[in-house]
Scaffold this active site. Structure first.
Site, PDB file in Angstrom:
ATOM      1  N   ARG A  59       1.219  13.105 -16.013  1.00 39.45           N
ATOM      2  CA  ARG A  59       2.062  13.252 -17.283  1.00 39.45           C
ATOM      3  C   ARG A  59       1.641  12.057 -18.146  1.00 39.45           C
ATOM      4  O   ARG A  59       1.347  12.383 -19.334  1.00 39.45           O
ATOM      5  CB  ARG A  59       3.578  12.991 -17.170  1.00 39.45           C
ATOM      6  CG  ARG A  59       4.211  13.848 -16.074  1.00 39.45           C
ATOM      7  CD  ARG A  59       4.900  14.945 -16.713  1.00 39.45           C
ATOM      8  NE  ARG A  59       3.752  16.108 -16.893  1.00 39.45           N
ATOM      9  CZ  ARG A  59       3.113  16.726 -15.862  1.00 39.45           C
ATOM     10  NH1 ARG A  59       3.470  16.689 -14.573  1.00 39.45           N
ATOM     11  NH2 ARG A  59       2.127  17.510 -16.147  1.00 39.45           N
ATOM     12  N   GLN A  89      15.178  12.065 -25.511  1.00 38.77           N
ATOM     13  CA  GLN A  89      15.250  12.010 -24.165  1.00 38.77           C
ATOM     14  C   GLN A  89      13.579  12.114 -23.758  1.00 38.77           C
ATOM     15  O   GLN A  89      13.701  12.327 -22.506  1.00 38.77           O
ATOM     16  CB  GLN A  89      15.925  13.630 -23.719  1.00 38.77           C
ATOM     17  CG  GLN A  89      17.277  13.451 -24.339  1.00 38.77           C
ATOM     18  CD  GLN A  89      18.183  14.942 -24.360  1.00 38.77           C
ATOM     19  OE1 GLN A  89      18.661  15.298 -23.144  1.00 38.77           O
ATOM     20  NE2 GLN A  89      18.019  15.468 -25.575  1.00 38.77           N
ATOM     21  N   VAL A  91       9.719  11.153 -22.641  1.00 40.20           N
ATOM     22  CA  VAL A  91       9.242   9.891 -22.333  1.00 40.20           C
ATOM     23  C   VAL A  91       7.778   9.946 -22.868  1.00 40.20           C
ATOM     24  O   VAL A  91       7.206   8.888 -22.547  1.00 40.20           O
ATOM     25  CB  VAL A  91       9.192  10.018 -20.690  1.00 40.20           C
ATOM     26  CG1 VAL A  91      10.623   9.974 -19.974  1.00 40.20           C
ATOM     27  CG2 VAL A  91       8.512  11.551 -20.239  1.00 40.20           C
ATOM     28  N   ASP A  92       7.474  10.936 -23.810  1.00 40.50           N
ATOM     29  CA  ASP A  92       6.197  10.678 -24.211  1.00 40.50           C
ATOM     30  C   ASP A  92       6.340   9.628 -25.495  1.00 40.50           C
ATOM     31  O   ASP A  92       7.436   9.171 -25.630  1.00 40.50           O
ATOM     32  CB  ASP A  92       5.719  11.990 -24.740  1.00 40.50           C
ATOM     33  CG  ASP A  92       6.545  12.401 -25.894  1.00 40.50           C
ATOM     34  OD1 ASP A  92       6.891  12.049 -26.854  1.00 40.50           O
ATOM     35  OD2 ASP A  92       6.863  13.848 -25.870  1.00 40.50           O
ATOM     36  N   HIS A 107      15.568   8.357 -21.586  1.00 38.64           N
ATOM     37  CA  HIS A 107      15.165   8.580 -20.222  1.00 38.64           C
ATOM     38  C   HIS A 107      13.893   7.864 -19.897  1.00 38.64           C
ATOM     39  O   HIS A 107      13.181   8.210 -18.963  1.00 38.64           O
ATOM     40  CB  HIS A 107      14.979  10.190 -19.911  1.00 38.64           C
ATOM     41  CG  HIS A 107      16.213  10.900 -20.278  1.00 38.64           C
ATOM     42  ND1 HIS A 107      16.365  12.252 -20.409  1.00 38.64           N
ATOM     43  CD2 HIS A 107      17.736  10.378 -20.215  1.00 38.64           C
ATOM     44  CE1 HIS A 107      17.611  12.575 -20.659  1.00 38.64           C
ATOM     45  NE2 HIS A 107      18.530  11.466 -20.376  1.00 38.64           N
ATOM     46  N   THR A 173      16.271  20.566 -27.931  1.00 39.04           N
ATOM     47  CA  THR A 173      17.079  20.246 -26.492  1.00 39.04           C
ATOM     48  C   THR A 173      18.106  21.200 -26.037  1.00 39.04           C
ATOM     49  O   THR A 173      18.827  21.705 -26.948  1.00 39.04           O
ATOM     50  CB  THR A 173      17.742  18.838 -26.598  1.00 39.04           C
ATOM     51  OG1 THR A 173      18.552  18.792 -25.437  1.00 39.04           O
ATOM     52  CG2 THR A 173      18.592  18.629 -27.790  1.00 39.04           C
ATOM     53  N   SER A 174      17.978  21.566 -24.877  1.00 35.69           N
ATOM     54  CA  SER A 174      18.846  22.602 -24.344  1.00 35.69           C
ATOM     55  C   SER A 174      20.388  21.992 -24.182  1.00 35.69           C
ATOM     56  O   SER A 174      21.372  22.805 -23.885  1.00 35.69           O
ATOM     57  CB  SER A 174      18.560  22.995 -23.025  1.00 35.69           C
ATOM     58  OG  SER A 174      18.537  21.999 -21.923  1.00 35.69           O
TER      59      SER A 174
HETATM   60  N1  APR Z   1      10.512  23.799 -31.099  1.00 36.00           N
HETATM   61  C1  APR Z   1      11.971  23.411 -31.081  1.00 36.00           C
HETATM   62  N2  APR Z   1      12.577  23.735 -29.885  1.00 36.00           N
HETATM   63  C2  APR Z   1      11.798  24.282 -28.885  1.00 36.00           C
HETATM   64  C3  APR Z   1      10.832  24.576 -29.032  1.00 36.00           C
HETATM   65  C4  APR Z   1      10.118  24.602 -30.185  1.00 36.00           C
HETATM   66  N3  APR Z   1       8.660  25.002 -30.352  1.00 36.00           N
HETATM   67  N4  APR Z   1      10.172  25.130 -27.698  1.00 36.00           N
HETATM   68  C5  APR Z   1      11.270  25.397 -27.104  1.00 36.00           C
HETATM   69  N5  APR Z   1      12.389  24.580 -27.613  1.00 36.00           N
HETATM   70  C6  APR Z   1      13.621  24.321 -27.129  1.00 36.00           C
HETATM   71  C7  APR Z   1      14.195  25.129 -26.211  1.00 36.00           C
HETATM   72  O1  APR Z   1      14.916  26.243 -26.798  1.00 36.00           O
HETATM   73  C8  APR Z   1      15.012  24.439 -25.346  1.00 36.00           C
HETATM   74  O2  APR Z   1      16.477  24.378 -25.855  1.00 36.00           O
HETATM   75  O3  APR Z   1      13.397  23.077 -26.363  1.00 36.00           O
HETATM   76  C9  APR Z   1      14.639  23.029 -25.383  1.00 36.00           C
HETATM   77  C10 APR Z   1      14.036  22.195 -24.182  1.00 36.00           C
HETATM   78  O4  APR Z   1      15.091  22.203 -23.297  1.00 36.00           O
HETATM   79  P1  APR Z   1      14.943  21.339 -21.983  1.00 36.00           P
HETATM   80  O5  APR Z   1      13.437  21.993 -21.543  1.00 36.00           O
HETATM   81  O6  APR Z   1      16.166  21.459 -21.172  1.00 36.00           O
HETATM   82  O7  APR Z   1      14.658  19.909 -22.349  1.00 36.00           O
HETATM   83  P2  APR Z   1      15.547  18.818 -22.660  1.00 36.00           P
HETATM   84  O8  APR Z   1      16.709  19.444 -23.333  1.00 36.00           O
HETATM   85  O9  APR Z   1      14.849  17.667 -23.418  1.00 36.00           O
HETATM   86  O10 APR Z   1      16.094  18.390 -21.425  1.00 36.00           O
HETATM   87  C11 APR Z   1      16.944  17.188 -21.097  1.00 36.00           C
HETATM   88  O11 APR Z   1      16.440  16.855 -18.820  1.00 36.00           O
HETATM   89  O12 APR Z   1      15.076  17.252 -17.101  1.00 36.00           O
HETATM   90  C12 APR Z   1      15.727  16.488 -17.956  1.00 36.00           C
HETATM   91  O13 APR Z   1      15.180  14.155 -18.238  1.00 36.00           O
HETATM   92  C13 APR Z   1      14.803  15.307 -18.414  1.00 36.00           C
HETATM   93  O14 APR Z   1      14.893  14.485 -20.750  1.00 36.00           O
HETATM   94  C14 APR Z   1      14.934  15.813 -20.022  1.00 36.00           C
HETATM   95  C15 APR Z   1      16.568  16.227 -19.971  1.00 36.00           C
END
Ligand code: APR
Length: 237
Positions: A59, A89, A91-92, A107, A173-174
């Protein structure tokens, strides 16, 4: 400057997706091929530290190949008009490299490592981390990452910032991983909130907020648009 209105931004993996860093829960995500608990939990670290170090080394190396995108850059444009705080959230280091000045990493950070004996001993780290790399007290170093099941020490500062928001942007973020996903509940009831995500998932805390605009768009498209809107509003105040 203190009387400037205040924008608090919560970002997740989606803001860095268009820079080439995979998100966690989309298809083809970062965890593919890895059980999350193997690479991102204290149990995984105890069981196979080499695998964990290798995962984060990859990473960290990837950071050299990616650049901030138009969404990271657009957030920097808020700063002359608003007191702007980014809670990420991720880490980059793409918010830093885009030029944002106030960033809270909920995070942890890929470019930091810390002592396994004394969590206060945190070091900047650019290259690979190996077994045998130790802190000044002689203990093994580990990634400065909040793993599943661990405390989120920056939550308190993040909640304080959120409590003083006039505007909130939630980006990519999801909204599934707590406590970060619950931060929006600390925002004042009258705060105006935008949630920018191509597949928005409205969690309970967001549902409870009265002034939410959902922008169903990719970050590089939706974020510059909302930032333009905010800057136009600042001009009229
Ligand atoms: N632009 C904006 N959003 C996007 C794009 C894009 N081009 N592509 C995908 N997404 C959205 C997805 O629809 C989703 O809702 O980014 C979100 C990514 O969700 P996750 O993968 O769950 O990431 P995140 O919400 O940051 O996860 C939170 O979970 O695994 C742990 O510690 C880790 O910080 C992380 C935390």
């Amino acid at each position: 400057m203190d009387d400037q209105p205040r924008v608090v931004v919560l970002t997740g993996a989606g803001i860095s997706a268009e820079s080439g860093i995979s998100t966690f829960r989309d298809a083809g995500g970062l965890w593919e091929g890895h059980d999350v608990m193997e690479v991102a939990s204290p149990e995984g670290w105890a069981k196979n530290p080499e695998l964990v170090l290798d995962f984060y080394n990859q990473r960290r190396r990837q950071l050299r190949e990616v650049e901030p995108n138009a969404a990271h850059r657009a957030l920097v444009r808020l700063e002359p008009h608003y007191e702007t705080v980014i809670i990420t959230q991720n880490v980059d280091d793409l918010h830093e490299r885009a030029g944002s000045s106030r960033i809270i990493h909920l995070h942890g950070e890929l470019k930091k490592v810390r002592s396994t004996a004394d969590p206060g001993l945190v070091y900047h780290w650019e290259g690979d981390l190996h077994l045998g790399d130790t802190c000044e007290k002689g203990s093994q170093l580990r990634p400065h990452i909040v793993w599943f099941g661990e405390d989120v020490p920056e939550m308190y500062r993040a909640a304080e910032e959120m409590a003083r928001a006039d505007y909130v942007l939630i980006i990519g973020t999801s909204m599934q991983v707590y406590p970060a996903a619950g931060l929006v509940a600390y925002a004042p009831r009258d705060a105006r909130i935008w949630y920018i995500d191509p597949k928005p998932r409205i969690n309970y805390e967001l549902q409870m907020m009265p002034h939410v605009t959902v922008v169903e768009a990719r970050a590089t498209e939706g974020v510059p648009r909302v930032v333009d809107e905010l800057i136009a509003m600042a001009g009229k105040e």
